[in-house]
Design a protein around this motif. Structure first.
Motif, PDB file in Angstrom:
ATOM      1  N   LEU A  90       0.886  -1.236   0.341  1.00 36.59           N
ATOM      2  CA  LEU A  90      -0.247   0.305   0.207  1.00 36.59           C
ATOM      3  C   LEU A  90       0.874   0.947  -0.115  1.00 36.59           C
ATOM      4  O   LEU A  90       2.156   0.913   0.806  1.00 36.59           O
ATOM      5  CB  LEU A  90      -1.095   0.159   0.878  1.00 36.59           C
ATOM      6  CG  LEU A  90      -2.049  -1.496   1.761  1.00 36.59           C
ATOM      7  CD1 LEU A  90      -2.456  -0.683   2.736  1.00 36.59           C
ATOM      8  CD2 LEU A  90      -3.042  -0.932   0.790  1.00 36.59           C
ATOM      9  N   THR A  91       0.243   2.155  -0.809  1.00 34.95           N
ATOM     10  CA  THR A  91       1.068   3.695  -0.258  1.00 34.95           C
ATOM     11  C   THR A  91       1.159   4.614   0.592  1.00 34.95           C
ATOM     12  O   THR A  91       0.194   3.550   1.860  1.00 34.95           O
ATOM     13  CB  THR A  91       0.940   4.443  -1.713  1.00 34.95           C
ATOM     14  OG1 THR A  91      -0.516   5.095  -1.271  1.00 34.95           O
ATOM     15  CG2 THR A  91       0.807   3.916  -2.930  1.00 34.95           C
ATOM     16  N   MET A  92       2.521   5.212   1.182  1.00 39.68           N
ATOM     17  CA  MET A  92       2.073   5.441   2.180  1.00 39.68           C
ATOM     18  C   MET A  92       0.403   6.267   2.852  1.00 39.68           C
ATOM     19  O   MET A  92      -0.748   6.307   3.714  1.00 39.68           O
ATOM     20  CB  MET A  92       2.284   7.120   2.652  1.00 39.68           C
ATOM     21  CG  MET A  92       2.571   7.935   3.900  1.00 39.68           C
ATOM     22  SD  MET A  92       3.639   8.970   4.203  1.00 39.68           S
ATOM     23  CE  MET A  92       2.828  10.080   3.037  1.00 39.68           C
ATOM     24  N   GLU A  93      -0.173   6.908   1.753  1.00 34.62           N
ATOM     25  CA  GLU A  93      -1.296   7.471   1.692  1.00 34.62           C
ATOM     26  C   GLU A  93      -2.794   6.558   1.938  1.00 34.62           C
ATOM     27  O   GLU A  93      -3.318   6.122   2.295  1.00 34.62           O
ATOM     28  CB  GLU A  93      -1.904   8.369   0.315  1.00 34.62           C
ATOM     29  CG  GLU A  93      -1.177   9.627   0.472  1.00 34.62           C
ATOM     30  CD  GLU A  93       0.354   9.137  -0.398  1.00 34.62           C
ATOM     31  OE1 GLU A  93       0.814  10.778  -0.351  1.00 34.62           O
ATOM     32  OE2 GLU A  93       0.979   7.852  -0.492  1.00 34.62           O
ATOM     33  N   GLU A  94      -2.814   5.569   0.951  1.00 40.15           N
ATOM     34  CA  GLU A  94      -3.474   4.125   0.893  1.00 40.15           C
ATOM     35  C   GLU A  94      -3.954   3.658   2.397  1.00 40.15           C
ATOM     36  O   GLU A  94      -4.333   3.159   3.441  1.00 40.15           O
ATOM     37  CB  GLU A  94      -3.303   2.957   0.354  1.00 40.15           C
ATOM     38  CG  GLU A  94      -3.754   3.842  -1.054  1.00 40.15           C
ATOM     39  CD  GLU A  94      -3.325   2.763  -2.623  1.00 40.15           C
ATOM     40  OE1 GLU A  94      -3.847   2.272  -3.187  1.00 40.15           O
ATOM     41  OE2 GLU A  94      -1.961   2.034  -1.642  1.00 40.15           O
ATOM     42  N   ALA A  95      -2.319   3.255   3.320  1.00 41.29           N
ATOM     43  CA  ALA A  95      -2.489   2.388   4.499  1.00 41.29           C
ATOM     44  C   ALA A  95      -2.628   3.440   5.315  1.00 41.29           C
ATOM     45  O   ALA A  95      -3.292   3.547   6.622  1.00 41.29           O
ATOM     46  CB  ALA A  95      -0.725   2.363   4.871  1.00 41.29           C
ATOM     47  N   ALA A  96      -2.745   5.173   5.379  1.00 40.57           N
ATOM     48  CA  ALA A  96      -3.319   5.495   5.798  1.00 40.57           C
ATOM     49  C   ALA A  96      -4.469   5.836   5.794  1.00 40.57           C
ATOM     50  O   ALA A  96      -5.584   6.236   7.368  1.00 40.57           O
ATOM     51  CB  ALA A  96      -2.824   7.208   6.037  1.00 40.57           C
ATOM     52  N   GLN A  97      -5.089   5.596   4.635  1.00 41.47           N
ATOM     53  CA  GLN A  97      -6.958   5.645   4.768  1.00 41.47           C
ATOM     54  C   GLN A  97      -7.373   4.732   5.699  1.00 41.47           C
ATOM     55  O   GLN A  97      -8.363   4.566   6.328  1.00 41.47           O
ATOM     56  CB  GLN A  97      -7.347   5.325   3.355  1.00 41.47           C
ATOM     57  CG  GLN A  97      -7.104   6.927   2.980  1.00 41.47           C
ATOM     58  CD  GLN A  97      -6.818   6.480   1.313  1.00 41.47           C
ATOM     59  OE1 GLN A  97      -7.539   5.679   0.708  1.00 41.47           O
ATOM     60  NE2 GLN A  97      -7.335   7.817   0.625  1.00 41.47           N
ATOM     61  N   LYS A  98      -6.564   3.391   5.731  1.00 38.45           N
ATOM     62  CA  LYS A  98      -6.919   1.972   5.847  1.00 38.45           C
ATOM     63  C   LYS A  98      -6.489   2.013   8.015  1.00 38.45           C
ATOM     64  O   LYS A  98      -8.020   1.923   8.114  1.00 38.45           O
ATOM     65  CB  LYS A  98      -5.641   0.776   5.773  1.00 38.45           C
ATOM     66  CG  LYS A  98      -5.833   0.368   4.292  1.00 38.45           C
ATOM     67  CD  LYS A  98      -7.158  -0.342   4.144  1.00 38.45           C
ATOM     68  CE  LYS A  98      -6.701  -1.173   2.850  1.00 38.45           C
ATOM     69  NZ  LYS A  98      -8.373  -1.726   2.547  1.00 38.45           N
ATOM     70  N   GLY A  99      -5.790   3.283   8.109  1.00 37.91           N
ATOM     71  CA  GLY A  99      -5.936   3.277   9.500  1.00 37.91           C
ATOM     72  C   GLY A  99      -6.872   4.379  10.683  1.00 37.91           C
ATOM     73  O   GLY A  99      -7.422   3.659  11.093  1.00 37.91           O
ATOM     74  N   ALA A 100      -7.456   5.172   9.145  1.00 41.00           N
ATOM     75  CA  ALA A 100      -8.452   6.406   9.624  1.00 41.00           C
ATOM     76  C   ALA A 100      -9.262   5.115   9.722  1.00 41.00           C
ATOM     77  O   ALA A 100     -10.580   5.552  10.611  1.00 41.00           O
ATOM     78  CB  ALA A 100      -8.380   6.993   8.503  1.00 41.00           C
TER      79      ALA A 100
END
Length: 282
Positions: A90-100
């Motif tokens: 996952l890109t950093m942005e995608e990973a942050a979205q999952k975490g959100a």
């Protein structure tokens, strides 16, 4: 016996050293491996919007939130990041979205205006799985006193490994273990069962809840329990002994990954690095 010892060790780290300790113990190994080289930093910070996508490994409740509000938050690489994700990750942005999504589902947290500091690791000696780790705050500066949320997710699938919440109480509760809770922890067992049922993180029914340990995170006294499923899954879950707030959990997948590590692999030197990393990253 090995399973129980793992749970005791992991949750004791989570509860006693402080929230985020489990996350950073893995991240610290990455920092240690790269200590002889140049630390990669990504100073650019920008805003992304949390997506509404419900993917594999996400809590089931997320699939029902089709019309939820999108949150704008700032995401950037942690200044101590040394890893570089591959095309499979996952890109950093995608990973942050999952975490959100996990933060909203498990804490009801709205990330509007939050600062999300990400770190990538291709895996470590004691946690041989690529992961994204995050430090989430509502202030730009990362300080020991900051109220924060941390999570560790699979770098490819976004599956949750661990998540926790750290805060500084405006009170001075006793941090000493409560011996009475070792004999009667039914109130917290009920809280743990309810949290697991609503999280969607256990496949099947709950068999039993067992007392694990007590400790503290900062000035917040903690109790940790093992929620054991009918299929043998184990979730380590922690609550504040001060006000019974949910603080965090460690998933069964994380347990299995740790247990798969050969017995002769030790963590010598990791504790010292973890302490150095934790203090220098805030």
């Amino acid at each position: 016996m090995r399973q129980k010892n793992f749970l005791k060790l992991t949750v004791a780290t989570f509860a006693i050293i402080g929230a985020g300790a489990f996350l950073f113990s893995a991240a610290a190994e990455t920092a240690m491996a790269a200590s002889a080289g140049t630390v990669e930093t990504v100073p650019t910070s920008y805003q992304v919007s949390a997506s509404q996508v419900s993917a594999a490994g996400q809590p089931e409740a997320e699939a029902k939130k089709e019309n939820r509000k999108e949150a704008d938050y700032h995401v950037s690489m942690d200044r101590l990041n040394t890893g570089t994700p591959t095309e499979l990750d996952l890109t950093m942005e995608e990973a942050a979205q999952k975490g959100a999504q996990y933060l909203e589902s498990l804490y009801g947290l709205d990330l509007e205006g939050a600062y999300v500091y990400m770190m990538y690791s291709p895996g470590t000696v004691t946690f041989p799985r690529a992961f994204w780790a995050a430090d989430v705050l509502f202030e730009e500066a990362q300080t020991p006193e900051s109220t924060r949320w941390n999570y560790l997710i699979d770098a490819v699938t976004g599956e949750l490994f661990s998540i926790d919440h750290s805060r500084h109480l405006d009170a001075s509760p006793s941090l000493e273990p409560d011996s009475a809770l070792e004999k009667d922890y039914s109130a917290y067992a009920a809280l743990a069962e309810e949290k697991v049922r609503t999280s969607g993180l256990m496949d099947g029914g709950i068999d039993r809840v067992e007392y694990n340990c007590q400790g503290y995170s900062g000035n917040d006294p903690v109790i940790s329990l093992d929620v054991i499923g009918e299929k043998g899954e184990v979730l380590c879950i922690g609550f504040s002994r001060y006000d019974q707030s949910f603080l965090g959990l460690i998933t069964d997948t994380s347990r299995k990954i740790r247990e798969a590590v050969p017995k002769d692999v030790t963590g010598e030197g990791i504790t010292e690095i973890t302490e150095e990393y934790s203090s220098s990253s805030f």
